[in-house]
Design an enzyme around this catalytic site. Structure first.
Site, PDB file in Angstrom:
ATOM      1  CB  SER A 262      -0.230  -6.480  -5.641  1.00 53.05           C
ATOM      2  OG  SER A 262      -0.282  -7.154  -6.875  1.00 53.05           O
TER       3      SER A 262
ATOM      4  CB  CYS B 138      -5.376  -2.372   1.190  1.00 56.25           C
ATOM      5  SG  CYS B 138      -7.071  -1.903   1.519  1.00 56.25           S
TER       6      CYS B 138
ATOM      7  CD  GLU C 156       0.936  -4.049  -0.044  1.00 53.19           C
ATOM      8  OE1 GLU C 156       1.026  -4.459  -1.210  1.00 53.19           O
ATOM      9  OE2 GLU C 156      -0.130  -3.666   0.466  1.00 53.19           O
TER      10      GLU C 156
END
Ligand code: NAD
Length: 507
Positions: free
Chosen positions: A236, A291, A392
């Site tokens: 992250s 991702c 996100e």
């Protein structure tokens, strides 16, 4: 089976892999590994401490001199055997990945195959390590470069690709003559252990590849260990930024790939059926825990209504269940905490005024009531100020934003601090070319929703999606895992020139 019963049944504890052996950790702190499909604890994982990292570094340092001096072609032959063993063990690896991560078996197989492509690329390492050579840069003086290994390298990887992301790192590093310590995500430790055993079977000398498990404590020990020369990180953004800053401060080479918020722009001239199929796969595949997942669809012009209708119908048709059940399209999320966090985002989105077209909360799989499932979720009329757009989410939640023109869409994407991947759906070559030129994102797809580059290119985002100068794998990987040494040489067979006190020039 509940946790108490399983503890009673002595659930196994995963080992570390140090110096070619399954090794018990010195740390006594344990974490739980759950099967997301059932919610059961299936293993314990040691949370390595500084002494464990030190043991791994000592093994990697001891193995380094012989490995870096092993001819590249011989190293490549070991990689070649590892490639064969990986191909022969895809099913077993996929089973472990599905069991600990939750993704479906076909999806797990696909992800391993994408990782194995990097092993294939690494087999060509003798060619990749070739330097440059210039004859006679001065009279009787030659100049050439060597690509030498960096030393002991470390990799810290996320939960969402238990094999593929480690494979982006260690085969290239090891092929280049380095030794390696992998710290996989503590949520999915088993695929790395299997790969370590296969690499040993392929003939890799002990100590060249080591695996340690753990969390922040293990990571801190890696970042602060003077014996580690380079760190590759994928995870992250806040952790990536921290890793980058700490490694830079500690004088380590570093590449730190972070999170994402990937947009797909759909132009009015696009084939909407084709685009909707692609977007549903890219948005909900692996439960949105990729991702390179598309999380934001930017609908341009008057097509939004029709596109949302198609997305909704296709999202509805997705079969959700345990990843190892044939016919299932989407598995659970990785942990109950993560599932609950994604649920909270759905509530936030509603509160902030987005139109909740499809709500995945409350979804249950019969017989798997304790699994970490969430249904597919679709929002329309999302705007850039909303939390669900800014953060996100990393779950099966697809957002639709509406704009009038391609220019507006490009501006929107370029204003986002994440810049991993993006895609455009159109039939216009001119529009696609304009998009590819103007968009400030590292990986771009044209009618391709998840443009993950092949192993002979390199993978990496821009802005908050990657901290560092070099992307991962491909030639950028070779550059990351080697240092250039430039040699200038003269063989003064006809007598030594006199003392020269001035800066040497060509004269
Ligand atoms: P994460 O950042 O929580 O964890 C990644 C790694 O860092 C793990 O090994 C973990 O043990 C360690 N870690 C976690 N917190 C830490 C801390 N505070 N200090 C030091 N180390 C810490 O990421 P995750 O949840 O495992 O994975 C999902 C994230 O990874 C998403 O943001 C996703 O976008 C990103 N990701 C990015 C890419 C890419 O190529 N850019 C690829 C895959 C995943």
């Amino acid at each position: 089976m509940n946790k108490t019963v399983e503890k009673y049944l002595q659930v196994e504890t995963v080992s570390l892999w140090i110096d070619g052996k399954a090794t018990a950790a010195k740390s006594t702190r344990l974490g739980e590994v759950t099967n997301p499909a059932t919610g059961n604890v299936i293993r314990y994982v040691p949370m390595a401490n500084a002494a464990d990292i030190d043991a791994a570094v000592l093994a990697a340092q001891a193995a380094l001199p012989a490995w870096r001096n092993t001819p590249a072609l011989r190293r490549a032959r070991v990689i070649q055997k590892f490639l064969t063993l990986m191909q022969a063990n895809v099913k077993e690896l996929a089973r472990l990945i599905s069991e600990e991560h939750g993704k479906t078996l076909p999806d797990a197989i696909g992800s391993i195959e994408r990782g194995v492509e990097v092993v294939e690329f690494a087999c060509g390492v003798p060619h990749l390590l070739k330097g440059e050579h210039s004859e006679n840069v001065g009279t009787d003086v030659d100049c050439y470069t060597l690509r030498q290994p960096v030393g002991v390298c470390a990799g810290i990887t996320p939960f969402n690709f238990p094999a593929m992301v480690p494979l982006w790192m260690f085969p290239m590093a090891i092929a280049c003559g380095n030794t390696f310590i992998l710290k996989p995500s503590e949520k999915v430790p088993s695929a790395s252990m299997k790969m370590a055993a296969l690499f040993q079977e392929a003939g890799l000398p002990d100590g060249v590849f080591n695996v340690v498990h753990g969390d922040k404590e293990a990571v801190e020990a890696i970042l602060n260990h003077r014996g580690i020369a380079a760190v590759s990180f994928v995870g992250s953004t806040p952790v990536a930024r921290y890793i980058y800053e700490t490694c830079a401060r500690n004088g380590k080479r570093v590449q730190a790939l972070g999170g994402a918020k990937n947009h797909a722009i759909v132009l009015p001239d696009a084939d909407l059926e084709f685009a909707a199929n692609a977007l549903v796969g890219a948005g909900y595949g692996s439960a949105g825990e990729r991702c390179m997942a598309i999380s934001s669809v930017v609908a341009v012009g008057g097509i939004a209504g029709e596109l949302v209708g198609k997305l909704n119908a296709k999202a509805e048709a997705i079969r959700i269940g345990p990843g190892d059940v044939p016919g299932v399209d989407m598995g659970p999320l990785v942990t109950s905490n993560h599932r609950d966090r994604v649920k909270d985002y759905i509530e936030t989105g509603q509160r902030e005024g987005a139109l909740l077209v499809k709500d995945g909360r409350g979804f249950k799989v019969a017989g798997y009531e304790n699994g970490f499932y969430l249904g597919t979720t679709l929002f329309d009329n999302v705007t850039p100020e909303m939390t669900i757009y800014k953060d996100e989410i990393f779950g099966p939640v697809l957002l639709v934003l509406r704009v009038d023109t391609l220019e507006e869409a490009i501006k929107l994407v370029n204003a986002n601090p994440y810049a991993n991947g993006t895609a455009i759906f159109t039939r216009s070559g001119g529009a696609a070319r304009h998009f590819e030129n103007e968009i400030q994102v590292g990986m771009v797809g044209i009618n391709v929703p998840i443009p993950v580059p092949m192993a002979f290119y390199s993978f990496g985002g821009w802005k908050n999606s990657l901290f560092g100068d070099l992307h991962i794998y491909g030639m950028e990987g070779v550059k990351f895992y080697t240092r250039t040494k430039t040699i200038t040489s003269r063989w003064p067979d006809t007598g030594t020139p006199g003392t020269g006190m001035n800066m040497p020039t060509l004269g």
